[in-house]
Each structure stands twice: as C-alpha cells, then as structure tokens.
Design an enzyme around this catalytic site. Sequence first.
Site, PDB file in Angstrom:
ATOM      1  N   TYR A  24       0.815  -1.218   0.000  1.00  0.00           N
ATOM      2  CA  TYR A  24       0.000   0.000   0.000  1.00  0.00           C
ATOM      3  C   TYR A  24       0.853   1.275   0.000  1.00  0.00           C
ATOM      4  O   TYR A  24       0.391   2.328   0.439  1.00  0.00           O
ATOM      5  CB  TYR A  24      -0.943  -0.014   1.204  1.00  0.00           C
ATOM      6  CG  TYR A  24      -2.168  -0.888   0.995  1.00  0.00           C
ATOM      7  CD1 TYR A  24      -3.125  -0.553   0.034  1.00  0.00           C
ATOM      8  CD2 TYR A  24      -2.383  -2.029   1.752  1.00  0.00           C
ATOM      9  CE1 TYR A  24      -4.252  -1.325  -0.165  1.00  0.00           C
ATOM     10  CE2 TYR A  24      -3.519  -2.821   1.557  1.00  0.00           C
ATOM     11  CZ  TYR A  24      -4.448  -2.454   0.597  1.00  0.00           C
ATOM     12  OH  TYR A  24      -5.568  -3.214   0.401  1.00  0.00           O
TER      13      TYR A  24
ATOM     14  N   PHE B 261      -4.546   7.297   7.044  1.00  0.00           N
ATOM     15  CA  PHE B 261      -4.940   5.930   7.432  1.00  0.00           C
ATOM     16  C   PHE B 261      -3.857   4.884   7.162  1.00  0.00           C
ATOM     17  O   PHE B 261      -4.038   3.704   7.438  1.00  0.00           O
ATOM     18  CB  PHE B 261      -6.247   5.525   6.724  1.00  0.00           C
ATOM     19  CG  PHE B 261      -6.184   5.582   5.212  1.00  0.00           C
ATOM     20  CD1 PHE B 261      -5.641   4.538   4.474  1.00  0.00           C
ATOM     21  CD2 PHE B 261      -6.701   6.682   4.520  1.00  0.00           C
ATOM     22  CE1 PHE B 261      -5.596   4.587   3.085  1.00  0.00           C
ATOM     23  CE2 PHE B 261      -6.658   6.739   3.137  1.00  0.00           C
ATOM     24  CZ  PHE B 261      -6.102   5.687   2.417  1.00  0.00           C
TER      25      PHE B 261
ATOM     26  N   ARG C 130     -14.443  -4.128  -9.980  1.00  0.00           N
ATOM     27  CA  ARG C 130     -14.690  -3.024  -9.053  1.00  0.00           C
ATOM     28  C   ARG C 130     -16.193  -2.776  -8.883  1.00  0.00           C
ATOM     29  O   ARG C 130     -16.649  -2.379  -7.813  1.00  0.00           O
ATOM     30  CB  ARG C 130     -13.935  -1.772  -9.496  1.00  0.00           C
ATOM     31  CG  ARG C 130     -12.451  -1.924  -9.149  1.00  0.00           C
ATOM     32  CD  ARG C 130     -11.600  -0.816  -9.675  1.00  0.00           C
ATOM     33  NE  ARG C 130     -11.735   0.440  -8.945  1.00  0.00           N
ATOM     34  CZ  ARG C 130     -11.105   0.740  -7.820  1.00  0.00           C
ATOM     35  NH1 ARG C 130     -10.326  -0.150  -7.253  1.00  0.00           N
ATOM     36  NH2 ARG C 130     -11.248   1.910  -7.257  1.00  0.00           N
TER      37      ARG C 130
ATOM     38  N   THR D   9     -15.423   1.710  -1.753  1.00  0.00           N
ATOM     39  CA  THR D   9     -14.456   1.465  -0.667  1.00  0.00           C
ATOM     40  C   THR D   9     -15.142   1.502   0.691  1.00  0.00           C
ATOM     41  O   THR D   9     -14.893   0.665   1.551  1.00  0.00           O
ATOM     42  CB  THR D   9     -13.341   2.542  -0.710  1.00  0.00           C
ATOM     43  OG1 THR D   9     -12.754   2.525  -2.007  1.00  0.00           O
ATOM     44  CG2 THR D   9     -12.276   2.285   0.338  1.00  0.00           C
TER      45      THR D   9
ATOM     46  N   ARG E  94     -18.717  -5.810  -0.820  1.00  0.00           N
ATOM     47  CA  ARG E  94     -18.462  -4.985   0.373  1.00  0.00           C
ATOM     48  C   ARG E  94     -19.755  -4.686   1.132  1.00  0.00           C
ATOM     49  O   ARG E  94     -19.769  -4.654   2.366  1.00  0.00           O
ATOM     50  CB  ARG E  94     -17.729  -3.710  -0.016  1.00  0.00           C
ATOM     51  CG  ARG E  94     -16.244  -3.975  -0.286  1.00  0.00           C
ATOM     52  CD  ARG E  94     -15.565  -2.777  -0.848  1.00  0.00           C
ATOM     53  NE  ARG E  94     -14.112  -2.918  -0.915  1.00  0.00           N
ATOM     54  CZ  ARG E  94     -13.346  -2.215  -1.741  1.00  0.00           C
ATOM     55  NH1 ARG E  94     -13.897  -1.334  -2.561  1.00  0.00           N
ATOM     56  NH2 ARG E  94     -12.046  -2.385  -1.752  1.00  0.00           N
TER      57      ARG E  94
ATOM     58  N   GLU F 268       0.430  -5.668  -8.788  1.00  0.00           N
ATOM     59  CA  GLU F 268      -0.053  -6.323  -7.567  1.00  0.00           C
ATOM     60  C   GLU F 268      -0.024  -7.846  -7.701  1.00  0.00           C
ATOM     61  O   GLU F 268       0.282  -8.554  -6.741  1.00  0.00           O
ATOM     62  CB  GLU F 268      -1.459  -5.801  -7.242  1.00  0.00           C
ATOM     63  CG  GLU F 268      -1.424  -4.331  -6.834  1.00  0.00           C
ATOM     64  CD  GLU F 268      -2.787  -3.669  -6.695  1.00  0.00           C
ATOM     65  OE1 GLU F 268      -2.820  -2.479  -6.358  1.00  0.00           O
ATOM     66  OE2 GLU F 268      -3.823  -4.338  -6.931  1.00  0.00           O
TER      67      GLU F 268
HETATM   68  P1  CMP Z   1      -8.445  -0.798  -0.862  1.00  0.00           P
HETATM   69  O1  CMP Z   1      -9.367  -0.756  -2.028  1.00  0.00           O
HETATM   70  O2  CMP Z   1      -7.714  -2.060  -0.604  1.00  0.00           O
HETATM   71  O3  CMP Z   1      -7.383   0.393  -0.994  1.00  0.00           O
HETATM   72  C1  CMP Z   1      -6.846   1.115   0.084  1.00  0.00           C
HETATM   73  C2  CMP Z   1      -7.421   0.702   1.399  1.00  0.00           C
HETATM   74  O4  CMP Z   1      -7.228   1.600   2.473  1.00  0.00           O
HETATM   75  C3  CMP Z   1      -8.929   0.601   1.280  1.00  0.00           C
HETATM   76  O5  CMP Z   1      -9.299  -0.475   0.459  1.00  0.00           O
HETATM   77  C4  CMP Z   1      -9.326   0.511   2.752  1.00  0.00           C
HETATM   78  O6  CMP Z   1      -9.144  -0.790   3.277  1.00  0.00           O
HETATM   79  C5  CMP Z   1      -8.278   1.404   3.422  1.00  0.00           C
HETATM   80  N1  CMP Z   1      -8.795   2.689   3.876  1.00  0.00           N
HETATM   81  C6  CMP Z   1      -8.934   3.043   5.159  1.00  0.00           C
HETATM   82  N2  CMP Z   1      -9.387   4.291   5.277  1.00  0.00           N
HETATM   83  C7  CMP Z   1      -9.542   4.761   4.033  1.00  0.00           C
HETATM   84  C8  CMP Z   1      -9.993   6.016   3.488  1.00  0.00           C
HETATM   85  N3  CMP Z   1     -10.370   7.032   4.268  1.00  0.00           N
HETATM   86  N4  CMP Z   1     -10.038   6.125   2.158  1.00  0.00           N
HETATM   87  C9  CMP Z   1      -9.652   5.098   1.360  1.00  0.00           C
HETATM   88  N5  CMP Z   1      -9.214   3.902   1.837  1.00  0.00           N
HETATM   89  C10 CMP Z   1      -9.166   3.735   3.141  1.00  0.00           C
END
Ligand code: CMP
Length: 139
Positions: free
Chosen positions: A51, A59, A87, A93, A104, A128
């Site tokens: 990440y 975060f 997606r 998200t 989700r 990835e």
């Molecule tokens: P993912 O799609 O795996 O990509 C980044 C990850 O960060 C996201 O899913 C979440 O698990 C995590 N995350 C936590 N807080 C945030 C936020 N405020 N915005 C985006 N991603 C977040």
Amino acid sequence: MATNRTFTMIKPDAVESGYVGAIIKQIEEAGFRIVAIKKTQLTTERSGQFYAVHRERPFYNDLRTYMASGPIIPMILEKENAVADFRKLIGATNPAQAEEGTIRKLYAKSMEANAIHGSDSDENAEIESNFFFATTEQY
Ligand code: CMP
C-alpha cells in the site's frame, strides 16, 4: 491494452469471519475465472510496501497494521473487462456507500476492514499480481 486480468485479495476481516467460500462463489458466478490463488499472511513491512501509494495518507499506518493482522487470500482473476467489472462487483471502498448486493455491502465491516481489494487499473493489476505470484505467465 486491457489484459482481461485483475488482482484481488480477500482481507483479514472476511477470512476471520468465514466469508471466503461465499465471496469466491459470488466472484465465480459473476463470470471470473480464478487464474491463481493462495492463502498467506503479510508482515507489517510487506503490507506497507503493497500500500506504499497511500503512505502519505492519515490511514496508512492503521491500514498496514490491519492488513498484516491475519491471513489473506490473494487471487489473480480473468474475465473480459476484468478491472472495471470487478470493481463494480465489490462496490465502493466505504461499505456504507456500496450498492446493494456488492461484496463490500454484504461482507465488509468498515472503511478499513472492507472485506476485499480490487486493482484500480490494468497496470496496477499486473504490479499487484507480481507482488504475490512469482511468474504470472505460467498460469
Ligand atoms: P483498498 O481498495 O484495498 O485500498 C486502500 C485501502 O485503504 C482501502 O481499500 C481501505 O481498506 C483502506 N482505507 C482506510 N481508510 C480509508 C480512506 N479514508 N479512504 C480510502 N481507503 C481507506
């Protein structure tokens, strides 16, 4: 050029809750073929590398600790228009904003513990995939 492949991982919250089978069933029923799959656990350091693009975000530290907190299921998936269609299948998200019926919406616990990851571009899908699977050409 679109590769028709995407990368995903089922995250620690969903593995811990016993949702792996249900999530994979939904993925296959949506027309994705599993090209590669395994169960593994990241160290905090490797999780931070995965990440790294988010390292300036507030975060980031919590995210890398959380992603190393338990086993995950990384997978390479194949389908026409894989990145965009996947997606759509997983939803927003933030699960509170995810559409009904998305993975989700059904299984995520919070913005961070959001059950599943999906690559956001063909380029990132390849990066990835290579992070978890040595040579993707063999699959
Ligand atoms: P993912 O799609 O795996 O990509 C980044 C990850 O960060 C996201 O899913 C979440 O698990 C995590 N995350 C936590 N807080 C945030 C936020 N405020 N915005 C985006 N991603 C977040």
